[in-house]
Design a protein around this motif. Structure first.
Motif, PDB file in Angstrom:
ATOM      1  N   GLN A  38      26.406  36.727  34.512  1.00 33.60           N
ATOM      2  CA  GLN A  38      26.720  37.941  33.767  1.00 33.60           C
ATOM      3  C   GLN A  38      26.580  37.728  32.264  1.00 33.60           C
ATOM      4  OE1 GLN A  38      30.432  39.724  35.345  1.00 33.60           O
ATOM      5  NE2 GLN A  38      29.919  38.747  37.287  1.00 33.60           N
ATOM      6  N   TYR A  39      26.880  36.541  31.803  1.00 39.77           N
ATOM      7  CA  TYR A  39      26.712  36.215  30.387  1.00 39.77           C
ATOM      8  C   TYR A  39      25.235  36.344  29.993  1.00 39.77           C
ATOM      9  CZ  TYR A  39      27.554  33.693  25.987  1.00 39.77           C
ATOM     10  OH  TYR A  39      27.661  33.342  24.662  1.00 39.77           O
ATOM     11  N   LYS A  40      24.364  35.876  30.872  1.00 42.68           N
ATOM     12  CA  LYS A  40      22.921  35.985  30.633  1.00 42.68           C
ATOM     13  C   LYS A  40      22.492  37.452  30.601  1.00 42.68           C
ATOM     14  CE  LYS A  40      18.555  34.672  30.504  1.00 42.68           C
ATOM     15  NZ  LYS A  40      17.962  33.988  29.333  1.00 42.68           N
ATOM     16  N   GLU A  41      23.042  38.268  31.510  1.00 41.85           N
ATOM     17  CA  GLU A  41      22.669  39.682  31.572  1.00 41.85           C
ATOM     18  C   GLU A  41      23.046  40.421  30.293  1.00 41.85           C
ATOM     19  OE1 GLU A  41      24.653  41.032  35.039  1.00 41.85           O
ATOM     20  OE2 GLU A  41      23.295  40.017  36.437  1.00 41.85           O
ATOM     21  N   TYR A  42      24.149  40.021  29.653  1.00 43.21           N
ATOM     22  CA  TYR A  42      24.579  40.674  28.419  1.00 43.21           C
ATOM     23  C   TYR A  42      23.801  40.185  27.208  1.00 43.21           C
ATOM     24  CZ  TYR A  42      28.531  43.402  30.140  1.00 43.21           C
ATOM     25  OH  TYR A  42      29.308  44.347  30.759  1.00 43.21           O
ATOM     26  N   GLY A  43      23.071  39.103  27.357  1.00 42.92           N
ATOM     27  CA  GLY A  43      22.204  38.635  26.285  1.00 42.92           C
ATOM     28  C   GLY A  43      22.904  38.033  25.085  1.00 42.92           C
ATOM     29  N   LEU A  44      24.129  37.541  25.266  1.00 45.61           N
ATOM     30  CA  LEU A  44      24.843  36.915  24.152  1.00 45.61           C
ATOM     31  C   LEU A  44      24.208  35.563  23.813  1.00 45.61           C
ATOM     32  CD1 LEU A  44      26.841  39.163  24.940  1.00 45.61           C
ATOM     33  CD2 LEU A  44      28.691  37.585  24.397  1.00 45.61           C
ATOM     34  N   GLU A  45      24.186  35.260  22.532  1.00 48.83           N
ATOM     35  CA  GLU A  45      23.516  34.041  22.075  1.00 48.83           C
ATOM     36  C   GLU A  45      24.483  32.932  21.699  1.00 48.83           C
ATOM     37  OE1 GLU A  45      20.320  33.586  22.216  1.00 48.83           O
ATOM     38  OE2 GLU A  45      19.889  35.635  22.888  1.00 48.83           O
ATOM     39  N   TYR A  46      25.781  33.154  21.811  1.00 47.11           N
ATOM     40  CA  TYR A  46      26.743  32.117  21.438  1.00 47.11           C
ATOM     41  C   TYR A  46      26.626  30.955  22.426  1.00 47.11           C
ATOM     42  CZ  TYR A  46      28.452  36.389  19.315  1.00 47.11           C
ATOM     43  OH  TYR A  46      28.537  37.580  18.637  1.00 47.11           O
ATOM     44  N   PRO A  47      26.536  29.720  21.921  1.00 50.23           N
ATOM     45  CA  PRO A  47      26.346  28.565  22.812  1.00 50.23           C
ATOM     46  C   PRO A  47      27.471  28.442  23.838  1.00 50.23           C
ATOM     47  CG  PRO A  47      25.989  27.953  20.523  1.00 50.23           C
ATOM     48  CD  PRO A  47      26.559  29.332  20.504  1.00 50.23           C
ATOM     49  N   LEU A  48      27.107  28.026  25.040  1.00 49.33           N
ATOM     50  CA  LEU A  48      28.067  27.790  26.118  1.00 49.33           C
ATOM     51  C   LEU A  48      28.362  26.298  26.236  1.00 49.33           C
ATOM     52  CD1 LEU A  48      26.786  30.011  29.095  1.00 49.33           C
ATOM     53  CD2 LEU A  48      28.839  30.380  27.712  1.00 49.33           C
ATOM     54  N   ALA A  49      29.595  25.994  26.585  1.00 50.76           N
ATOM     55  CA  ALA A  49      29.984  24.618  26.912  1.00 50.76           C
ATOM     56  C   ALA A  49      31.044  24.696  28.002  1.00 50.76           C
ATOM     57  CB  ALA A  49      30.513  23.878  25.697  1.00 50.76           C
ATOM     58  N   GLY A  50      31.188  23.632  28.745  1.00 47.72           N
ATOM     59  CA  GLY A  50      32.159  23.640  29.833  1.00 47.72           C
ATOM     60  C   GLY A  50      33.100  22.462  29.773  1.00 47.72           C
ATOM     61  N   GLY A  51      34.352  22.708  30.144  1.00 49.70           N
ATOM     62  CA  GLY A  51      35.312  21.617  30.262  1.00 49.70           C
ATOM     63  C   GLY A  51      35.270  20.987  31.631  1.00 49.70           C
ATOM     64  N   GLY A  52      34.902  21.769  32.636  1.00 51.15           N
ATOM     65  CA  GLY A  52      34.738  21.262  33.996  1.00 51.15           C
ATOM     66  C   GLY A  52      33.468  21.835  34.579  1.00 51.15           C
ATOM     67  N   PHE A  53      32.894  21.132  35.554  1.00 54.48           N
ATOM     68  CA  PHE A  53      31.589  21.584  36.048  1.00 54.48           C
ATOM     69  C   PHE A  53      31.291  20.969  37.406  1.00 54.48           C
ATOM     70  CE2 PHE A  53      26.906  21.038  36.269  1.00 54.48           C
ATOM     71  CZ  PHE A  53      26.545  22.368  36.213  1.00 54.48           C
ATOM     72  N   ASP A  54      30.621  21.766  38.242  1.00 56.71           N
ATOM     73  CA  ASP A  54      30.075  21.287  39.510  1.00 56.71           C
ATOM     74  C   ASP A  54      28.632  21.756  39.616  1.00 56.71           C
ATOM     75  OD1 ASP A  54      32.436  20.092  41.131  1.00 56.71           O
ATOM     76  OD2 ASP A  54      33.232  21.985  40.360  1.00 56.71           O
ATOM     77  N   THR A  55      27.771  20.897  40.113  1.00 49.83           N
ATOM     78  CA  THR A  55      26.343  21.206  40.183  1.00 49.83           C
ATOM     79  C   THR A  55      26.077  22.497  40.933  1.00 49.83           C
ATOM     80  OG1 THR A  55      25.975  18.813  40.269  1.00 49.83           O
ATOM     81  CG2 THR A  55      24.089  20.220  40.719  1.00 49.83           C
ATOM     82  N   ALA A  56      26.881  22.789  41.955  1.00 50.12           N
ATOM     83  CA  ALA A  56      26.675  23.990  42.752  1.00 50.12           C
ATOM     84  C   ALA A  56      26.756  25.253  41.899  1.00 50.12           C
ATOM     85  CB  ALA A  56      27.710  24.052  43.874  1.00 50.12           C
ATOM     86  N   ALA A  57      27.538  25.220  40.828  1.00 49.97           N
ATOM     87  CA  ALA A  57      27.652  26.378  39.943  1.00 49.97           C
ATOM     88  C   ALA A  57      26.319  26.665  39.260  1.00 49.97           C
ATOM     89  CB  ALA A  57      28.740  26.143  38.906  1.00 49.97           C
ATOM     90  N   ALA A  58      25.638  25.621  38.824  1.00 48.64           N
ATOM     91  CA  ALA A  58      24.332  25.798  38.188  1.00 48.64           C
ATOM     92  C   ALA A  58      23.297  26.254  39.207  1.00 48.64           C
ATOM     93  CB  ALA A  58      23.886  24.500  37.535  1.00 48.64           C
ATOM     94  N   TRP A  59      23.289  25.633  40.386  1.00 45.76           N
ATOM     95  CA  TRP A  59      22.354  26.043  41.431  1.00 45.76           C
ATOM     96  C   TRP A  59      22.551  27.510  41.803  1.00 45.76           C
ATOM     97  CZ3 TRP A  59      23.301  21.173  44.945  1.00 45.76           C
ATOM     98  CH2 TRP A  59      22.605  20.072  44.404  1.00 45.76           C
ATOM     99  N   GLY A  60      23.813  27.945  41.852  1.00 43.40           N
ATOM    100  CA  GLY A  60      24.099  29.327  42.188  1.00 43.40           C
ATOM    101  C   GLY A  60      23.631  30.291  41.118  1.00 43.40           C
ATOM    102  N   ALA A  61      23.743  29.890  39.849  1.00 42.78           N
ATOM    103  CA  ALA A  61      23.305  30.752  38.747  1.00 42.78           C
ATOM    104  C   ALA A  61      21.788  30.828  38.673  1.00 42.78           C
ATOM    105  CB  ALA A  61      23.869  30.242  37.432  1.00 42.78           C
ATOM    106  N   GLY A  62      21.113  29.734  39.008  1.00 41.63           N
ATOM    107  CA  GLY A  62      19.658  29.696  38.962  1.00 41.63           C
ATOM    108  C   GLY A  62      19.127  29.294  37.606  1.00 41.63           C
ATOM    109  N   PRO A  63      17.891  28.820  37.554  1.00 38.45           N
ATOM    110  CA  PRO A  63      17.320  28.293  36.302  1.00 38.45           C
ATOM    111  C   PRO A  63      17.135  29.348  35.220  1.00 38.45           C
ATOM    112  CG  PRO A  63      15.647  28.400  38.029  1.00 38.45           C
ATOM    113  CD  PRO A  63      16.957  28.674  38.687  1.00 38.45           C
TER     114      PRO A  63
END
Length: 420
Positions: free
Chosen positions: A254-279
């Motif tokens: 949804q962040y991508k759909e809104y087109g915001l340019e503020y950099p993203l960072a994460g405190g926690g992460f799992d690879t499945a989250a990226a795979w689900g979002a897609g490249p």
């Protein structure tokens, strides 16, 4: 032998009942008859979320622990006995506690593996501590579990929130996104998220970032538009995710759909989250505890075996549960015992383990955290991606080669842990 729901394909309860006199035994004695009739196996429990917002990660955990069990049994088992895996959905803290108690009391498991929710992990650890059975947790990040809620019978494969924040912070500092920068946080509204927020704010304060703005997000939220609009109005320098499970996937899309340019960072992460979002949608700098592109012999062997078994590469949660079973089996083999105290003493002894990375890992004796390398991760250029799973670029190990593994973890002087 494996007794599990979901992707684990092995011995089921129904199959047991089809055996000679199986149904009669259950009718007259109850489920403990299965336990009494199978003293030739070593029974190990596995609890992790299989449903809800953490369910997708839990399924990877089940696949990892199932593969480890199959490999151990194919090699002859442990102490000449096969491992029988009892795997169930932990659901929530109350159910997790009930199932842990039943696994130990009725099913006579010698240890419990798994879990992702920090709240459920705490509930399981309380049962394990009372019954003096090892609990090797593979997905709970909360610093509190290694702090004031630590337990002599609980060990931590998963990295603590402090380790994740220090790993990603190393990259953020190099990018100039920490000192004098305004951070805006989105935080999962449960134990893990609250703990991660506290750790993130402590890091920001120590390194000169302003992390005064934060929004708590209910774990069942799927619409992030109200939060994204608040980000747009705040105009931060960095958006920091303290989200969990499929929250991360939904937010990134949804962040991508809104087109915001503020950099993203994460405190926690799992690879499945990226795979689900897609490249197309995935962006930002995130911490990682393991990734299937690690170029070490044991990591490559695990990735190959997992991919052959399940038709896709292992996610980092699969790594944790696979490793937990392998470490437990080795501890049993080396102590020649399935007794809880013998296993605990061995894991506390400083024994080194191949953790499918560049350096061996070990458990600290005073808080039972596995000391091992962490990484940062970011999108891989599209022209460098070999397949749908190859969308992440893994950074250098943190700590670096030759540096103390404990440098990214909570120090003993700052910890409230007392194992007794």
């Amino acid at each position: 032998m494996i007794y599990a729901k979901g992707p684990a394909k092995g011995l089921t309860r129904r199959a047991i009942l089809k055996g000679s006199a199986g149904a009669a035994a259950l009718a007259t004695i109850g489920a403990p008859a299965i336990v009494q009739a199978q003293s030739d196996v070593i029974r190990i429990g596995h609890l992790t979320p299989r449903t809800g917002f953490l369910g997708p990660l839990g399924e990877y955990g089940v696949m990892g622990v199932t593969l480890a069990t199959e490999e151990i049994n194919a090699a002859g088992g442990v102490l000449g006995r096969k491992i029988e895996l009892l795997a169930e959905d932990s659901v929530n803290p109350s159910t997790a506690s009930t199932k842990a108690d039943r696994m130990i009391g009725r099913d006579q498991v010698i240890a419990i593996l798994g879990e992702i929710s920090s709240a459920s992990g705490l509930a399981i650890s309380q049962v394990a501590g009372r019954e003096k059975k090892p609990f090797i947790q593979t997905g709970c990040n909360s610093d509190e579990l290694r702090g004031k809620s630590c337990n002599r019978y609980m060990f931590h494969i998963e990295g603590a929130n402090t380790m994740y924040i220090n790993a990603v912070g190393d990259s953020l500092r190099r990018e100039g996104l920490v000192k004098d920068k305004k951070w805006f946080g989105l935080t999962a509204d449960y134990a893990y998220g609250h703990d991660l927020l506290a750790v993130s704010r402590r890091y920001a304060e120590r390194n000169g970032a302003d992390f005064s703005q934060n929004e708590l997000v209910p774990t069942d939220s799927t619409d992030f538009s109200p939060f994204i609009l608040k980000i747009r109005r705040a105009r931060p320098d960095v958006v920091v995710s303290n989200l969990a499970g499929n929250q991360i996937t939904n937010f990134i899309k949804q962040y991508k759909e809104y087109g915001l340019e503020y950099p993203l960072a994460g405190g926690g992460f799992d690879t499945a989250a990226a795979w689900g979002a897609g490249p197309e949608a995935f962006a930002g700098i995130w911490p990682a505890i393991w990734h299937h592109t690690l170029d070490t012999p044991s990591a490559k062997a695990f990735t190959a075996a997992f991919t052959k078994r399940w038709g896709k590469p292992p996610e980092n949660q699969a790594w944790g549960d696979y490793l937990g079973m392998k470490i437990l089996a080795r501890a049993i083999e080396e102590t020649k015992s399935t007794e809880g105290d013998a296993i605990v003493q061995h894991l506390e002894s400083g024994a080194k383990f191949d953790v499918l990375k560049g350096r061996e890992g070990y458990f600290r004796s005073w808080d039972h955290q596995l000391m091992n390398e962490m990484y940062s991760i970011r999108p891989k250029p599209r022209d460098k991606q070999a397949d749908q799973w190859d969308m992440l670029l893994l950074g250098d190990p943190v700590p670096g080669p030759g540096d103390d593994l404990e440098s990214i973890a909570t120090s003993r002087s700052d910890s409230a842990c007392s194992l007794g």
